[in-house]
Write a protein that holds these residues in place. Structure first.
Motif, short mmCIF file in Angstrom:
data_model
loop_
_atom_site.label_atom_id
_atom_site.label_comp_id
_atom_site.label_asym_id
_atom_site.label_seq_id
_atom_site.Cartn_x
_atom_site.Cartn_y
_atom_site.Cartn_z
N PHE A 289 0.81 -1.22 0.00
CA PHE A 289 0.00 0.00 0.00
C PHE A 289 0.85 1.27 0.00
O PHE A 289 0.44 2.29 0.54
CB PHE A 289 -0.95 0.02 1.20
CG PHE A 289 -2.18 -0.78 0.96
CD1 PHE A 289 -3.16 -0.30 0.11
CD2 PHE A 289 -2.37 -2.00 1.56
CE1 PHE A 289 -4.31 -1.03 -0.13
CE2 PHE A 289 -3.51 -2.75 1.32
CZ PHE A 289 -4.48 -2.25 0.48
N GLY A 290 2.06 1.19 -0.55
CA GLY A 290 2.81 2.42 -0.75
C GLY A 290 3.56 2.91 0.47
O GLY A 290 3.70 4.12 0.68
N VAL B 45 0.84 18.03 5.66
CA VAL B 45 1.47 16.98 4.84
C VAL B 45 2.03 15.89 5.75
O VAL B 45 1.79 14.69 5.56
CB VAL B 45 2.59 17.57 3.95
CG1 VAL B 45 3.40 16.47 3.30
CG2 VAL B 45 2.00 18.48 2.90
N MET B 46 2.72 16.33 6.81
CA MET B 46 3.29 15.35 7.74
C MET B 46 2.19 14.55 8.43
O MET B 46 2.30 13.34 8.59
CB MET B 46 4.09 16.07 8.82
CG MET B 46 5.43 16.51 8.38
SD MET B 46 6.32 17.19 9.76
CE MET B 46 5.42 18.64 10.12
N LEU B 47 1.14 15.26 8.83
CA LEU B 47 0.07 14.59 9.58
C LEU B 47 -0.60 13.52 8.73
O LEU B 47 -0.80 12.39 9.18
CB LEU B 47 -0.95 15.64 10.06
CG LEU B 47 -2.06 15.08 10.94
CD1 LEU B 47 -1.49 14.53 12.21
CD2 LEU B 47 -3.07 16.16 11.26
N VAL B 48 -0.90 13.88 7.47
CA VAL B 48 -1.58 12.92 6.61
C VAL B 48 -0.69 11.71 6.37
O VAL B 48 -1.12 10.56 6.54
CB VAL B 48 -1.97 13.60 5.28
CG1 VAL B 48 -2.43 12.56 4.28
CG2 VAL B 48 -3.05 14.63 5.50
N ALA B 49 0.58 11.97 6.02
CA ALA B 49 1.47 10.85 5.74
C ALA B 49 1.65 9.98 6.99
O ALA B 49 1.61 8.75 6.92
CB ALA B 49 2.83 11.37 5.26
N ALA C 27 -1.78 3.84 10.48
CA ALA C 27 -3.02 3.07 10.44
C ALA C 27 -3.04 2.02 9.34
O ALA C 27 -3.99 1.25 9.25
CB ALA C 27 -4.21 4.01 10.25
N LEU C 28 -1.98 1.93 8.52
CA LEU C 28 -2.03 1.05 7.35
C LEU C 28 -2.38 -0.38 7.70
O LEU C 28 -3.16 -1.02 7.01
CB LEU C 28 -0.67 1.06 6.64
CG LEU C 28 -0.59 1.87 5.36
CD1 LEU C 28 0.79 1.71 4.76
CD2 LEU C 28 -1.63 1.45 4.36
N ARG D 207 -5.95 -3.81 15.99
CA ARG D 207 -6.79 -3.05 16.89
C ARG D 207 -6.02 -1.95 17.62
O ARG D 207 -6.42 -0.79 17.63
CB ARG D 207 -7.38 -4.03 17.91
CG ARG D 207 -8.66 -3.60 18.50
CD ARG D 207 -9.05 -4.62 19.57
NE ARG D 207 -9.77 -3.95 20.62
CZ ARG D 207 -11.06 -3.65 20.55
NH1 ARG D 207 -11.74 -3.96 19.46
NH2 ARG D 207 -11.66 -3.03 21.52
N ALA D 208 -4.86 -2.34 18.17
CA ALA D 208 -4.08 -1.37 18.95
C ALA D 208 -3.61 -0.23 18.06
O ALA D 208 -3.60 0.93 18.46
CB ALA D 208 -2.88 -2.07 19.59
N GLN D 209 -3.22 -0.57 16.81
CA GLN D 209 -2.70 0.46 15.93
C GLN D 209 -3.78 1.45 15.53
O GLN D 209 -3.55 2.65 15.46
CB GLN D 209 -2.09 -0.17 14.68
CG GLN D 209 -0.68 -0.63 14.95
CD GLN D 209 -0.12 -1.46 13.83
OE1 GLN D 209 -0.83 -1.80 12.88
NE2 GLN D 209 1.13 -1.81 13.94
N LEU D 210 -4.98 0.94 15.30
CA LEU D 210 -6.06 1.84 14.90
C LEU D 210 -6.43 2.76 16.05
O LEU D 210 -6.66 3.95 15.87
CB LEU D 210 -7.27 1.01 14.46
CG LEU D 210 -8.17 1.73 13.47
CD1 LEU D 210 -7.39 2.10 12.24
CD2 LEU D 210 -9.34 0.85 13.09
N GLU D 211 -6.45 2.18 17.26
CA GLU D 211 -6.77 3.00 18.43
C GLU D 211 -5.71 4.09 18.61
O GLU D 211 -6.04 5.27 18.81
CB GLU D 211 -6.80 2.10 19.66
CG GLU D 211 -7.32 2.80 20.90
CD GLU D 211 -7.00 2.00 22.14
OE1 GLU D 211 -6.98 0.77 22.07
OE2 GLU D 211 -6.76 2.63 23.18
#
Lengths: 134, 494
Positions: B106-107, B137-141, B147-148, B152-156
């Motif tokens: 996913f890049g 730009v930093m925040l989006v990247a 979140a890629l 569960r823990a990563q999404l939280e």
């Protein structure tokens, strides 16, 4: 999927698609000094493909695009960066506008707009297609 | 001075090429690595030019300041861009030891370069609204990178991270609205000629407090740091490394840049508050670190605590303290990035970073332990490593400025850091592990770690010249007229 959509939608989409594509390019070309530009044009073109996807399904829309949306984003970014670097090659500051034919608006800003156009199409379609798959 | 745009344009170019290239892992990794090398060369080029010619200015699109967007590199920006490139190189080369295939598909590599572009852009821009754009730009990247994978823990963690950073961004944007409405300017150099002369102290104070809050969240300062320990331990090691090394430093950099230019020494309340915040950040961060039992959580809290060190300089506003902070920022970028990469070794070997499960590394893999000892003890401030030199410079700066309390806190917190790092070392490297290794360790995983350890050693060996450079930087920062003249009156031109 084709069987589930109505005949009216499919016929309408077939007629509207080329018109929308043309309109998108028209917006791109007139955008330098008038309302329009790469962003608006890109959205219209993306809308054309979304309409195609509603009428004929995801696979048909992907086929009609002829390339992957990621490719569009990549080449659009390259064009935009390139339009900035071009003046730098002539010793001018990055992103300075170089005009080939200022009266018709042909120059590096158009190249930049074309880049935006491609990126917008790519981004909108990548989002739509991904949502459609899930 | 088009060389100034290279640290921004090259990562974008690399990201575009990565999108167009076939998604074969090995090819993508090599393109990413080549892009990072190019970025490093460009960064060094910028640095050398700044050293030779003084402050570099590029008016993008040929629009003169304050009408267009200006890119400015003084010594501080140039040094930090070099540090960005070093972290970029380390992270790009760490991909050779394997990336989670779902992320890579996913890049992942492209996003890393977009992140590097955002960081370089933030360090180089001379326009406040443009700074906001680079923050976004930093925040989006970074959000996508975090979140890629969607465990569960990563999404939280990603949710907490994004929610708090969005609040910071909207505060920042509101401040810019107030600023533009009141002064009609967004160019930092032009603002630096307007704001200090402004008679309306209430307006100035409001702006200063809003900036302090917005940058305080970004830089994870007390009391707004909670998002950092809640999120930084979840992404993969390489992503955590680039976040920890660079993102919070951008917040600190923004404070240094904006406060020295827009509010030089006034309002006094800003600097009192900032100093108190820096002290609390140090204490809370390190006390928090002592309470943790996980390698990466300990690092997160240490990161927070040490961000206090990096803001003491701008809070005190003396040349020596500022130089100490700047030296500390550079040391900290190398050390903390390295430690997060080392947590990747543990993830590979034991599939966990919980201290209870770690151990036996020193006996079984002495090379790893020796390489890791350098950043661990450098962060702990053990002489003669770079962390010790940074802390020494800071303590001298604080006492020199008559800030006995701050100096005392720095010394006490250094002891806590030493304690926290000694525990980290004995638990994760020294003691006998409850279970044996689960996996083999690819040799390439050590390359970026060795690279960053070498940089830390180099900073120790070349501490003299580096400190001279930090002094030069702080003199430049404390004399904003240099910056203003370079931007508005055109210093060395293209």
């Amino acid at each position: 999927m084709t069987t589930t959509t109505s005949l009216i939608l499919r016929t309408g989409a077939r007629v509207l698609m080329p018109l929308l594509l043309l309109f998108g390019v028209f917006l791109l070309l007139r955008g330098h000094n008038a309302p329009g530009g790469g962003f608006a044009g890109g959205l219209v073109v993306a809308a054309a493909y979304i309409l195609h996807f509603f009428a004929f399904g995801l696979d048909a829309a992907r086929r009609a695009l002829l390339t992957r949306p990621e490719r569009l984003i990549g080449s659009g970014l390259l064009l935009a960066v390139g339009s900035g670097i071009l003046p730098a090659l002539f010793g001018r500051p990055f992103l300075t506008s170089l005009w080939f034919d200022p009266a018709r608006g042909i120059g590096t800003p158009m190249l930049f707009d074309l880049g935006v156009f491609l990126v917008v199409i790519g981004v909108v379609l990548i989002m739509t297609f991904t949502l459609a798959e899930e | 001075m088009n060389v100034l745009v290279l640290p921004i344009a090259l990562p974008l170019f690399t990201a575009a090429v990565l999108l167009l290239a076939p998604s074969r892992p090995l090819l993508q990794r090599w393109i990413s690595f080549a892009g990072a090398c190019a970025l490093a060369i460009a960064a060094v080029l910028v640095f050398v030019r700044v050293e030779r010619d003084g402050i570099l200015v590029l008016q993008l699109g040929g629009w003169p300041a304050p009408f267009g967007i200006t890119l400015v590199a003084d010594v501080l920006s140039a040094m930090l861009v070099v540090a960005t490139a070093v972290v970029g190189l380390a992270v790009a080369s760490s991909a050779f030891s394997g990336v989670d295939p779902r992320r890579e598909g996913f890049g992942y590599h492209g996003l890393i370069h977009v992140l590097l572009m955002g960081v370089s852009g933030a360090f180089l821009t001379g326009d406040l609204f443009n700074l906001y754009v680079w923050f976004e730009v930093m925040l989006v990247a970074s959000f996508v990178l975090m979140a890629l994978h969607r465990t569960r823990a990563q999404l939280e963690a990603a949710f907490k991270y994004v929610a708090l950073n969005l609040i910071a961004s909207s505060l920042f944007l509101t401040t810019l609205g107030l600023l533009y409405g009141g002064t009609g300017a967004l160019n930092m150099a032009e603002l630096a000629t307007i704001l200090p002369a402004c008679e309306n102290t209430a307006y100035e104070t409001i702006l200063a407090m809003l900036f302090l809050t917005a940058f305080g969240i970004k830089a994870a300062m007390f009391p707004l740091f909670f998002w950092l320990p809640a999120s930084y331990h979840t992404p993969p090691a390489a992503v955590g490394a680039v976040f920890a090394g660079l993102l919070t430093k951008v917040g600190v950099y923004s404070m240094i840049r904006v406060f020295t230019l827009l509010f030089p020494g006034d309002p006094a309340m800003l600097y009192t508050l900032l100093l108190a915040q820096a002290g609390c950040t140090m204490i809370v961060g390190l006390v928090g670190a002592l309470a943790q039992r996980d390698f990466r959580r300990i690092l997160s809290f240490n990161l927070v605590g040490h961000l206090g060190y990096t803001t003491v300089g701008v809070a005190l506003g003396t040349s020596a303290a500022m130089a100490g902070s700047i030296f500390y920022i550079l040391h900290h970028i190398a050390a903390i990035t390295n430690l997060y990469l080392i947590s990747g070794v543990f993830l590979r070997l034991r599939h966990t970073t919980s201290l209870t499960e770690l151990g036996s590394i020193f006996r079984e893999r002495p090379l790893v332990a020796i390489l890791a000892a350098i950043p661990v003890f450098s962060l702990a401030g053990v002489p003669p490593l770079s962390g010790f030199i940074g802390k020494l410079a800071l303590v001298r700066g604080a006492f020199g400025a008559g800030a006995w309390w701050t100096g005392g806190i720095i010394l006490a917190v250094s002891l806590l850091t030493l304690l926290s790092m000694a525990r980290l070392w004995s638990e994760s490297f020294w003691k006998t592990a409850p279970h044996g290794d689960k996996s083999r360790l690819p040799g390439v995983i050590l390359l970026p770690i060795a690279f960053l350890s070498a940089i830390t050693v180099a900073m120790t060996v070349a501490a003299g010249p580096l400190y001279q450079l930090a002094m030069k930087t702080s003199d430049q920062l404390l004399n904003p007229a240099l910056y203003i003249d370079a931007v508005l009156k055109g210093g060395p031109q293209p």
